[in-house]
Design an enzyme around this catalytic site. Structure first.
Site, PDB file in Angstrom:
ATOM      1  N   SER A   1      16.057  11.985   5.306  1.00  0.00           N
ATOM      2  CA  SER A   1      15.735  11.692   6.712  1.00  0.00           C
ATOM      3  C   SER A   1      15.489  10.191   6.821  1.00  0.00           C
ATOM      4  CB  SER A   1      14.492  12.464   7.123  1.00  0.00           C
ATOM      5  OG  SER A   1      13.402  12.011   6.334  1.00  0.00           O
TER       6      SER A   1
ATOM      7  N   GLU B   1      16.407  26.652  -0.044  1.00  0.00           N
ATOM      8  CA  GLU B   1      15.678  25.764  -0.960  1.00  0.00           C
ATOM      9  C   GLU B   1      14.165  25.960  -0.909  1.00  0.00           C
ATOM     10  OE1 GLU B   1      16.290  21.539  -0.372  1.00  0.00           O
ATOM     11  OE2 GLU B   1      15.100  21.029  -2.121  1.00  0.00           O
TER      12      GLU B   1
ATOM     13  N   ARG C   1      13.217   5.028  -0.277  1.00  0.00           N
ATOM     14  CA  ARG C   1      14.226   4.652  -1.282  1.00  0.00           C
ATOM     15  C   ARG C   1      14.621   3.176  -1.113  1.00  0.00           C
ATOM     16  NH1 ARG C   1      12.462   8.976  -2.283  1.00  0.00           N
ATOM     17  NH2 ARG C   1      13.495  10.993  -2.030  1.00  0.00           N
TER      18      ARG C   1
ATOM     19  N   LYS D   1      18.747  26.903  -4.006  1.00  0.00           N
ATOM     20  CA  LYS D   1      18.443  25.559  -4.513  1.00  0.00           C
ATOM     21  C   LYS D   1      16.969  25.501  -4.907  1.00  0.00           C
ATOM     22  CE  LYS D   1      18.491  20.668  -3.288  1.00  0.00           C
ATOM     23  NZ  LYS D   1      19.253  19.580  -2.681  1.00  0.00           N
TER      24      LYS D   1
ATOM     25  N   SER E   1      22.284  20.007  -7.237  1.00  0.00           N
ATOM     26  CA  SER E   1      22.324  19.520  -5.852  1.00  0.00           C
ATOM     27  C   SER E   1      21.283  18.414  -5.789  1.00  0.00           C
ATOM     28  CB  SER E   1      21.993  20.652  -4.876  1.00  0.00           C
ATOM     29  OG  SER E   1      21.906  20.145  -3.555  1.00  0.00           O
TER      30      SER E   1
END
Ligand code: 13P
Length: 342
Positions: free
Chosen positions: A26, A177, A33, A219, A289
């Site tokens: 998002s 997930e 990051r 996941k 993934s």
């Protein structure tokens, strides 16, 4: 529901030698990051970064599908092609994150519940038109002194099941997930207990809601000690605990299990997946993934500088290739040294 379409897409996502790239950070998460390389979080930088990943030559050989964020699925590459088209041309299936994030759980604020069911049916119709053939919804389970609570596990499992049923209604493969976090000091045994409880609840809910198991992917986290646990385990131990847990909880009708990396380093995530596949054949494909474990090295090599695009792409394709080898239990430390050099 077109069962055939769902089954074919799910199978293609876990094709031999391949796995999924989670590039669905998002706007808030990509900021974290970018901060690590001192880059400002503006649309042009987000677009340039995704362009670097998706125009890497040959990445479709190892990446079967890419999970996108709402902004990215509507964006064009630097050359002016819509990103879903860029991916499809590279032989990779476009996917979309459809939850809208996790918020504090009422009566247990240290835990989370995921939002995004309101209006989901309509958004899925729109995403399908934009080229998405699969989707992702992440639920978060926190381990702590007295956590998780029962109502956290039950509530999140229930929402995952409704999300999955809505996806299949539109011919979109749901990636389910439930992430048990690895951020605490717990042992691998405690992670096993919580993961087992969570998966039992998730599959009960999926079956209650009539979800076609052959047309979905799971996941999960690996069964692994918390980051600050003094006793960390070998890849072989992680593999054995994880496979034992899934053998007891995941029906063989599910075509594939595609792991998240959850804060493992890139080599660690590759080595753990490799150890599981080296154990021999399992009822489901065991694949990846990964978000951070596929991107960290590329991001570091790129540093937000157009001059470093080739270096970023090289780091990305190298890690993708190593994970492709881990799909068959063919990855080794020697390969890591030869290709990455550490
Ligand atoms: P990580 O591999 O960085 O945990 O991300 C995977 C993901 O998609 C989390 O939702």
């Amino acid at each position: 529901m077109n069962q055939n379409e769902l089954i074919q897409t799910a199978k293609a996502l876990v094709a031999p030698n391949k796995g999924i790239l989670a590039a669905d950070e998002s706007t808030g998460t990509i900021e974290k990051r970018f901060k690590s390389i001192g880059l400002s979080n503006v649309e042009e930088n987000r677009r340039a970064y995704r362009d670097l990943l998706f125009t890497t030559k040959g990445f479709g050989d190892f990446i079967s599908g890419v999970i996108l964020y709402d902004e990215t699925i509507k964006q064009k590459s630097l050359a002016g092609t819509p990103f879903p088209e860029v991916l499809a041309k590279a032989g990779s299936i476009p996917g979309i994150k459809v939850d809208t994030g996790a918020v504090a759980l009422p009566n247990s604020p240290e835990e989370k519940r995921t939002q995004g069911l309101d209006g989901l049916r309509e958004r899925l119709v729109e995403y399908k038109k934009l080229g998405a053939r699969f989707a992702k919804w992440r639920a978060v389970i926190t381990i702590g002194e007295k956590l998780p609570t029962r109502h956290c596990v039950v509530d999140n499992a229930h929402q995952l099941a409704i999300y999955a049923a809505l996806c299949q209604e539109q011919g979109i493969v749901p990636i389910v997930e439930p992430e048990v976090l690895m951020d605490w000091s717990n042992s691998i045994e405690r992670c096993y207990e919580v993961t087992e409880e969570t998966l039992c609840e998730v599959f009960t809910a999926l079956c209650d809601h009539g979800v076609l198991l052959e047309g979905m992917l799971l996941k999960p986290n690996m069964v692994i000690a918390g980051k600050t646990c003094p006793k960390q385990n070998t890849a072989k131990e992680v593999a054995e605990w994880t496979v034992k847990c899934f053998n007891r909880t995941v029906p063989a009708a599910v075509p594939g299990i595609v792991f998240l990396s959850g804060g493992q380093t890139s080599p660690q995530a590759t080595a753990n997946l490799n150890a599981m596949n080296a154990m021999g054949a399992h009822p489901w494909q065991l694949s990846f993934s990964y978000g951070r474990a596929l991107q960290d090295e590329a991001l570091k090599a790129w540093k937000g500088d157009a001059k470093n695009v080739a270096a970023g792409q090289k780091a990305f394709i190298t890690r993708a290739k190593l994970n492709g080898a881990a799909r068959n239990g063919k990855y080794s430390e020697a390969m890591e040294k030869e290709l990455v050099g550490v």
